[in-house]
Design an enzyme around this catalytic site. Structure first.
Site, PDB file in Angstrom:
ATOM      1  N   LYS A 126      31.872  55.447  37.278  1.00  0.00           N
ATOM      2  CA  LYS A 126      32.611  53.868  36.126  1.00  0.00           C
ATOM      3  C   LYS A 126      34.028  53.741  36.399  1.00  0.00           C
ATOM      4  O   LYS A 126      34.770  54.739  36.996  1.00  0.00           O
ATOM      5  CB  LYS A 126      32.448  54.597  34.484  1.00  0.00           C
ATOM      6  CG  LYS A 126      32.765  53.040  33.531  1.00  0.00           C
ATOM      7  CD  LYS A 126      31.809  52.854  32.905  1.00  0.00           C
ATOM      8  CE  LYS A 126      31.762  51.451  32.179  1.00  0.00           C
ATOM      9  NZ  LYS A 126      30.740  50.712  31.268  1.00  0.00           N
ATOM     10  N   ASP A 166      31.857  45.233  32.388  1.00  0.00           N
ATOM     11  CA  ASP A 166      32.043  45.668  30.962  1.00  0.00           C
ATOM     12  C   ASP A 166      32.775  45.005  30.216  1.00  0.00           C
ATOM     13  O   ASP A 166      33.300  44.312  30.159  1.00  0.00           O
ATOM     14  CB  ASP A 166      32.720  47.613  30.771  1.00  0.00           C
ATOM     15  CG  ASP A 166      32.339  48.687  30.060  1.00  0.00           C
ATOM     16  OD1 ASP A 166      31.429  48.423  29.362  1.00  0.00           O
ATOM     17  OD2 ASP A 166      33.409  48.341  29.312  1.00  0.00           O
TER      18      ASP A 166
END
Ligand code: NDP
Length: 445
Positions: A126, A166
């Site tokens: 991430k 995201d």
């Protein structure tokens, strides 16, 4: 908790101070793994859990850029490459002022198990930055993305690490990031997912997280011998996940009556007019309260948390972490909610989750219920490698199959470990075992 899990948690806490979200995510997984650790002593001997909570690599870097007034701005960039046992690191980039290392680590940690559940060959990672895209011009967003990629490009690649979107990263940002990657490397390759359809993107990727969430929730409802028809549904957020969850719920006969943004929420008892929401949020990047100019009978309330006081049958938190706390869970339960499924990552606090489980509300945890986005990203990678594009229906039907399979894995694992009905534990166990087997096979690396 067993003394093994207890001492492990103390160790992780001491090594990662001031990272509450990461510790929250680790605690949840460790608690679920207790019966697995007892049944499989090699997990302790091989220190699999100690290894899995430690990222393989963490990158933090300076992101300088010049705004429209000619002023130099400095943000901080992150990429945590958490686990590559199952494939290249895969996970989104978040652009939000709240981003810090602990948030990126919590998201990256969750991503390992989520990606494992999809059964596609991807590891977990991430990234992101504390840059706030809100209120910035297209030019400023481009300048930031170019600077961010000027460092990130040397750490990623189609077989190494494949970032995606995201919060705060949609098609526009992916385009700017991709352009800069291509300029720096001279490679036209599937290094990012969520790309535009004209340059390697996959049909149905935009819809995938929201649609996948609804496919997963459909299985939860089926287990209660019911479906979406006539159900009142409350969804938080009004971004990518919330919008396409709304679209799919409506197409299956459910009535979405509320949505929110970070300023407040709207209640429209007649059912949300999604086209208006899409215009405001996707096209104009406006505020949700503008909805009332088209639907004057709807009600707007300032502040987000009150959305969970609206009586509903199904609640889908699709905004951000820890947005649904114990107090909100108690109200939802009192108002008769039968199913809650997480579109956002870790939107329910631990207190909320235990209340839902105790009250026998069907509860779909994020790492299972929202895995449709990353699963479809993996399908985008496959298409890029093959230099082929599948039709919308082809991708959507693969997505549907993957979500069904995730549900079955989580349910079966919960039953196999005597935790029937607890999909949180089931998803953690099924995801962990898949990663653990690969780590065992690959030795101590
Ligand atoms: P977007 O940036 O598209 O949308 C986020 C939405 O949440 C916006 O409407 C935003 O409002 C709202 N929001 C942010 N903070 C709050 C808050 N504190 N209270 C209420 N609303 C808030 O993001 P996504 O839809 O992509 O992501 C939403 C969640 O889903 C995140 O947790 C993300 O990690 C998760 N997720 C996303 C995936 C994807 O494919 N996109 C895949 C898997 C998980 P505003 O407009 O005011 O900013």
């Amino acid at each position: 908790m067993s003394s093994f899990v207890d001492s492990l948690l103390a160790q992780v806490t001491a090594r990662n101070p001031a990272e509450p979200e990461f510790l929250q995510a680790v605690k949840e997984v460790l608690e679920s793994l207790e019966p697995v650790v007892q049944k499989r002593p090699e997990i302790t001997k091989l220190k699999l859990i100690e290894r899995i909570v430690e990222p393989e690599r963490q990158l933090m870097f300076r992101v300088p850029w010049i705004d429209d007034l000619g002023v130099i701005q400095i943000n901080r960039g992150f990429r945590v490459q958490f686990n590559s046992a199952l494939g290249p690191y895969k996970g989104g980039l978040r652009l939000h002022p709240s981003v810090n290392l602990g948030i990126i680590k919590f998201l990256g940690f969750e991503q390992i198990f989520k990606n494992a559940l999809t059964t596609t060959p991807i590891g977990g990672g991430k990234g992101g930055s504390d840059f706030d895209p809100k209120g910035k011009s297209d030019n400023e967003v481009m300048k930031f993305c170019q600077s961010f990629m000027s460092e990130l490009f040397r750490h990623i690649g189609p077989d190494t690490d494949v970032p995606a979107g995201d919060i705060g990263v949609g098609g526009r940002e992916i385009g700017y990031l991709y352009g800069q990657y291509k300029k720096l490397t001279n490679f036209f390759t599937g290094v990012l997912t969520g790309k535009g359809l004209g340059y390697g993107g996959s049909l149905a990727r935009t819809e995938a997280t929201g649609y996948g969430l609804v496919y997963f929730t459909t299985r939860m409802l089926e287990d209660r011998k019911t479906d979406w028809k006539g159900k009142k549904v409350v969804i938080s957020g009004s971004g990518n996940v919330a919008i396409y969850a709304t679209q799919k719920v409506q197409s299956l006969g459910g009535k979405v009556i509320a949505l929110s943004d970070s300023n407040g929420y709207i209640l429209d008892e007649e059912g949300i007019d999604l086209k208006t929401i899409q215009r405001i949020k996707e096209v104009e990047r406006g505020r949700i309260k503008e909805y009332l100019s088209v639907r004057p009978k709807a009600v707007y309330t300032e502040g987000c948390s009150g959305i969970w006081t609206i009586p509903c049958d199904v609640a889908l938190p699709c905004a951000t972490q820890n947005e649904l706390d114990g107090k909100a869970a108690a109200i939802l339960i009192k108002n008769g909610v039968i199913a809650v499924a997480e579109g956002a990552n870790m939107p329910s606090t631990p207190e909320a989750v235990s209340q839902f489980l105790a009250a026998k509300v069907s509860f779909g945890p994020a790492k299972a219920a929202n895995a449709g986005g990353v699963a479809t990203s993996a399908l985008e990678m496959s298409q890029n490698s093959m230099r082929l594009s599948w039709s919308f229906d082809e991708v959507d039907s693969k997505l549907h199959g993957i979500m069904d399979n995730i549900y079955t894995q989580a349910k079966n694992a919960s039953e196999a470990y005597g935790l029937s009905g607890n999909l949180v534990a089931g998803a953690n166990i099924a995801g962990f075992l898949r990663v653990a087997e690969a780590m065992i096979a690959q030795g101590v690396v």
